[in-house]
Design a protein around this motif. Structure first.
Motif, PDB file in Angstrom:
ATOM      1  N   PHE A   1     -44.213  24.083  26.382  1.00  0.00           N
ATOM      2  CA  PHE A   1     -45.039  24.407  27.539  1.00  0.00           C
ATOM      3  C   PHE A   1     -45.305  23.173  28.383  1.00  0.00           C
ATOM      4  O   PHE A   1     -45.458  22.067  27.865  1.00  0.00           O
ATOM      5  CB  PHE A   1     -46.380  24.996  27.088  1.00  0.00           C
ATOM      6  CG  PHE A   1     -46.296  26.428  26.630  1.00  0.00           C
ATOM      7  CD1 PHE A   1     -45.883  26.735  25.335  1.00  0.00           C
ATOM      8  CD2 PHE A   1     -46.612  27.465  27.490  1.00  0.00           C
ATOM      9  CE1 PHE A   1     -45.794  28.051  24.907  1.00  0.00           C
ATOM     10  CE2 PHE A   1     -46.529  28.787  27.081  1.00  0.00           C
ATOM     11  CZ  PHE A   1     -46.117  29.076  25.786  1.00  0.00           C
ATOM     12  N   GLY A   2     -45.403  23.392  29.704  1.00  0.00           N
ATOM     13  CA  GLY A   2     -45.918  22.363  30.589  1.00  0.00           C
ATOM     14  C   GLY A   2     -47.420  22.227  30.401  1.00  0.00           C
ATOM     15  O   GLY A   2     -48.040  23.020  29.689  1.00  0.00           O
ATOM     16  N   THR A   3     -48.002  21.237  31.047  1.00  0.00           N
ATOM     17  CA  THR A   3     -49.415  20.938  30.851  1.00  0.00           C
ATOM     18  C   THR A   3     -50.338  21.774  31.728  1.00  0.00           C
ATOM     19  O   THR A   3     -51.548  21.669  31.613  1.00  0.00           O
ATOM     20  CB  THR A   3     -49.694  19.456  31.099  1.00  0.00           C
ATOM     21  OG1 THR A   3     -49.148  19.097  32.371  1.00  0.00           O
ATOM     22  CG2 THR A   3     -49.062  18.592  30.018  1.00  0.00           C
TER      23      THR A   3
ATOM     24  N   GLN B   1     -53.078  32.168  33.386  1.00  0.00           N
ATOM     25  CA  GLN B   1     -54.240  32.207  32.507  1.00  0.00           C
ATOM     26  C   GLN B   1     -55.527  32.141  33.330  1.00  0.00           C
ATOM     27  O   GLN B   1     -55.756  31.174  34.056  1.00  0.00           O
ATOM     28  CB  GLN B   1     -54.215  31.052  31.501  1.00  0.00           C
ATOM     29  CG  GLN B   1     -55.354  31.100  30.502  1.00  0.00           C
ATOM     30  CD  GLN B   1     -55.293  29.956  29.493  1.00  0.00           C
ATOM     31  OE1 GLN B   1     -54.765  28.892  29.778  1.00  0.00           O
ATOM     32  NE2 GLN B   1     -55.828  30.183  28.300  1.00  0.00           N
TER      33      GLN B   1
ATOM     34  N   TYR C   1     -41.214  27.465  21.969  1.00  0.00           N
ATOM     35  CA  TYR C   1     -41.359  27.303  23.400  1.00  0.00           C
ATOM     36  C   TYR C   1     -42.018  25.957  23.664  1.00  0.00           C
ATOM     37  O   TYR C   1     -42.995  25.601  23.004  1.00  0.00           O
ATOM     38  CB  TYR C   1     -42.246  28.404  23.986  1.00  0.00           C
ATOM     39  CG  TYR C   1     -41.598  29.765  24.116  1.00  0.00           C
ATOM     40  CD1 TYR C   1     -40.801  30.298  23.108  1.00  0.00           C
ATOM     41  CD2 TYR C   1     -41.807  30.539  25.252  1.00  0.00           C
ATOM     42  CE1 TYR C   1     -40.227  31.547  23.233  1.00  0.00           C
ATOM     43  CE2 TYR C   1     -41.240  31.798  25.388  1.00  0.00           C
ATOM     44  CZ  TYR C   1     -40.458  32.297  24.375  1.00  0.00           C
ATOM     45  OH  TYR C   1     -39.891  33.542  24.497  1.00  0.00           O
TER      46      TYR C   1
ATOM     47  N   TYR D   1     -46.495  31.572  32.812  1.00  0.00           N
ATOM     48  CA  TYR D   1     -47.677  32.281  32.329  1.00  0.00           C
ATOM     49  C   TYR D   1     -48.847  32.013  33.261  1.00  0.00           C
ATOM     50  O   TYR D   1     -48.973  30.920  33.825  1.00  0.00           O
ATOM     51  CB  TYR D   1     -48.046  31.828  30.907  1.00  0.00           C
ATOM     52  CG  TYR D   1     -46.988  32.152  29.874  1.00  0.00           C
ATOM     53  CD1 TYR D   1     -45.895  31.317  29.688  1.00  0.00           C
ATOM     54  CD2 TYR D   1     -47.085  33.301  29.088  1.00  0.00           C
ATOM     55  CE1 TYR D   1     -44.927  31.610  28.742  1.00  0.00           C
ATOM     56  CE2 TYR D   1     -46.122  33.605  28.142  1.00  0.00           C
ATOM     57  CZ  TYR D   1     -45.044  32.751  27.976  1.00  0.00           C
ATOM     58  OH  TYR D   1     -44.087  33.048  27.043  1.00  0.00           O
TER      59      TYR D   1
ATOM     60  N   PHE E   1     -48.852  28.041  33.720  1.00  0.00           N
ATOM     61  CA  PHE E   1     -48.059  27.234  32.794  1.00  0.00           C
ATOM     62  C   PHE E   1     -46.599  27.622  32.910  1.00  0.00           C
ATOM     63  O   PHE E   1     -46.257  28.807  32.882  1.00  0.00           O
ATOM     64  CB  PHE E   1     -48.479  27.467  31.344  1.00  0.00           C
ATOM     65  CG  PHE E   1     -49.848  26.959  30.998  1.00  0.00           C
ATOM     66  CD1 PHE E   1     -50.946  27.803  31.067  1.00  0.00           C
ATOM     67  CD2 PHE E   1     -50.028  25.655  30.589  1.00  0.00           C
ATOM     68  CE1 PHE E   1     -52.213  27.342  30.744  1.00  0.00           C
ATOM     69  CE2 PHE E   1     -51.294  25.191  30.254  1.00  0.00           C
ATOM     70  CZ  PHE E   1     -52.390  26.037  30.337  1.00  0.00           C
TER      71      PHE E   1
ATOM     72  N   LEU F   1     -47.799  36.545  30.249  1.00  0.00           N
ATOM     73  CA  LEU F   1     -46.458  36.343  30.794  1.00  0.00           C
ATOM     74  C   LEU F   1     -46.389  36.935  32.190  1.00  0.00           C
ATOM     75  O   LEU F   1     -46.714  38.098  32.413  1.00  0.00           O
ATOM     76  CB  LEU F   1     -45.433  37.008  29.880  1.00  0.00           C
ATOM     77  CG  LEU F   1     -43.974  36.900  30.296  1.00  0.00           C
ATOM     78  CD1 LEU F   1     -43.530  35.436  30.341  1.00  0.00           C
ATOM     79  CD2 LEU F   1     -43.094  37.697  29.333  1.00  0.00           C
TER      80      LEU F   1
ATOM     81  N   LYS G   1     -59.626  33.587  29.057  1.00  0.00           N
ATOM     82  CA  LYS G   1     -58.625  34.566  28.612  1.00  0.00           C
ATOM     83  C   LYS G   1     -57.402  33.856  28.063  1.00  0.00           C
ATOM     84  O   LYS G   1     -57.209  32.665  28.259  1.00  0.00           O
ATOM     85  CB  LYS G   1     -58.191  35.448  29.798  1.00  0.00           C
ATOM     86  CG  LYS G   1     -59.332  36.174  30.488  1.00  0.00           C
ATOM     87  CD  LYS G   1     -59.947  37.219  29.584  1.00  0.00           C
ATOM     88  CE  LYS G   1     -60.990  38.034  30.339  1.00  0.00           C
ATOM     89  NZ  LYS G   1     -61.653  39.030  29.459  1.00  0.00           N
ATOM     90  N   GLY G   2     -56.562  34.619  27.363  1.00  0.00           N
ATOM     91  CA  GLY G   2     -55.304  34.073  26.915  1.00  0.00           C
ATOM     92  C   GLY G   2     -54.272  34.096  28.029  1.00  0.00           C
ATOM     93  O   GLY G   2     -54.406  34.850  28.992  1.00  0.00           O
ATOM     94  N   PRO G   3     -53.235  33.275  27.925  1.00  0.00           N
ATOM     95  CA  PRO G   3     -52.157  33.322  28.926  1.00  0.00           C
ATOM     96  C   PRO G   3     -51.486  34.689  28.933  1.00  0.00           C
ATOM     97  O   PRO G   3     -51.455  35.387  27.908  1.00  0.00           O
ATOM     98  CB  PRO G   3     -51.187  32.238  28.444  1.00  0.00           C
ATOM     99  CG  PRO G   3     -51.992  31.360  27.549  1.00  0.00           C
ATOM    100  CD  PRO G   3     -52.996  32.259  26.900  1.00  0.00           C
TER     101      PRO G   3
END
Lengths: 111, 112
Positions: B102-104, B38, B100, B36, B89, B46, B42-44
């Motif tokens: 998620f990585g950091t 970002q 899901y 993703y 991400f 895909l 804003k939102g992430p």
């Protein structure tokens, strides 16, 4: 095509207050999600809804409740806000079992 | 075992460079790995995703490399542009589940 719409965009609450975050999608998706995003921690799933009428806990559900009002809308409620709930909240949706589209987020501060 | 470890935390490259972001996982049941993008405020969104039956997937200037035996996957951005400056991400999940991991995140800055 609006996608995923979240309201409000910003909110400041006092400890102990309650509020509901609203989310609506216009893509006819079955799956909807609520995540919180904190610095250095990525995105963590709070609750999800596989379809209208169903909801399930995610990784960090404590202190939250959700309602899947219909196929379009999925709300997140904080019954008694705590400073630890200061975060950016994202709603997401996707076709079948996927996290494909996110809203723009709600930045919540609890003082 | 549920973690997805992402590195580096931040990355600065010159325009035209090829930033590489790495993710590693432990759970061998994971079989879908999306990335993703970002932008601030804003939102992430895909960006691209891969399944473990292929070792590489390209979409425009974005490429995912997947190493199943090492349980690692990477995002490469070819000919990077200042407009690619964003947080990226990685994530992992098992097909048919809704959770899901998620990585950091990696904050990328591409200098003009």
């Amino acid at each position: 095509n609006a996608g995923v719409t979240q309201t409000p965009k910003f909110q400041v609450l006092k400890t102990g207050q309650s509020m509901t975050l609203q989310c609506a999608q216009d893509m006819n998706h079955n799956s909807m999600y609520w995540y919180r995003q904190d610095p250095g921690m990525g995105l963590r799933l709070i609750y999800y809804s596989a379809s209208e009428g169903t909801t399930d806990k995610g990784e960090v559900p404590n202190g939250y409740n959700v309602s899947r009002l219909n196929k379009r809308e999925f709300s997140l409620r904080l019954e008694s806000a705590a400073p630890s709930q200061t975060s950016v909240y994202f709603c997401a949706s996707g076709p079948r079992v996927s996290v494909a589209f996110f809203g723009q987020g709600t930045r919540l501060t609890v003082v | 075992q549920q973690q997805v470890k992402q590195s580096p935390q931040s990355l600065i490259v010159q325009k035209g460079g090829i930033p590489i972001i790495n993710c590693a996982y432990e759970n061998t049941a994971f079989d879908y790995f999306p990335w993703y993008q970002q932008f601030p405020g804003k939102g992430p969104a895909l960006l691209i995703a891969i399944r473990p039956d292929v070792s590489e997937k390209k979409e425009g200037r974005f490429t995912i490399s997947f190493n199943k035996s090492a349980k690692q996957f990477s995002l490469h951005i070819m000919d990077s542009q200042p407009g690619d400056s964003a947080t990226y991400f990685c994530a992992a999940t098992t097909s048919g589940t809704y959770k899901y991991i998620f990585g950091t995140g990696t904050r990328l800055k591409v200098l003009a």
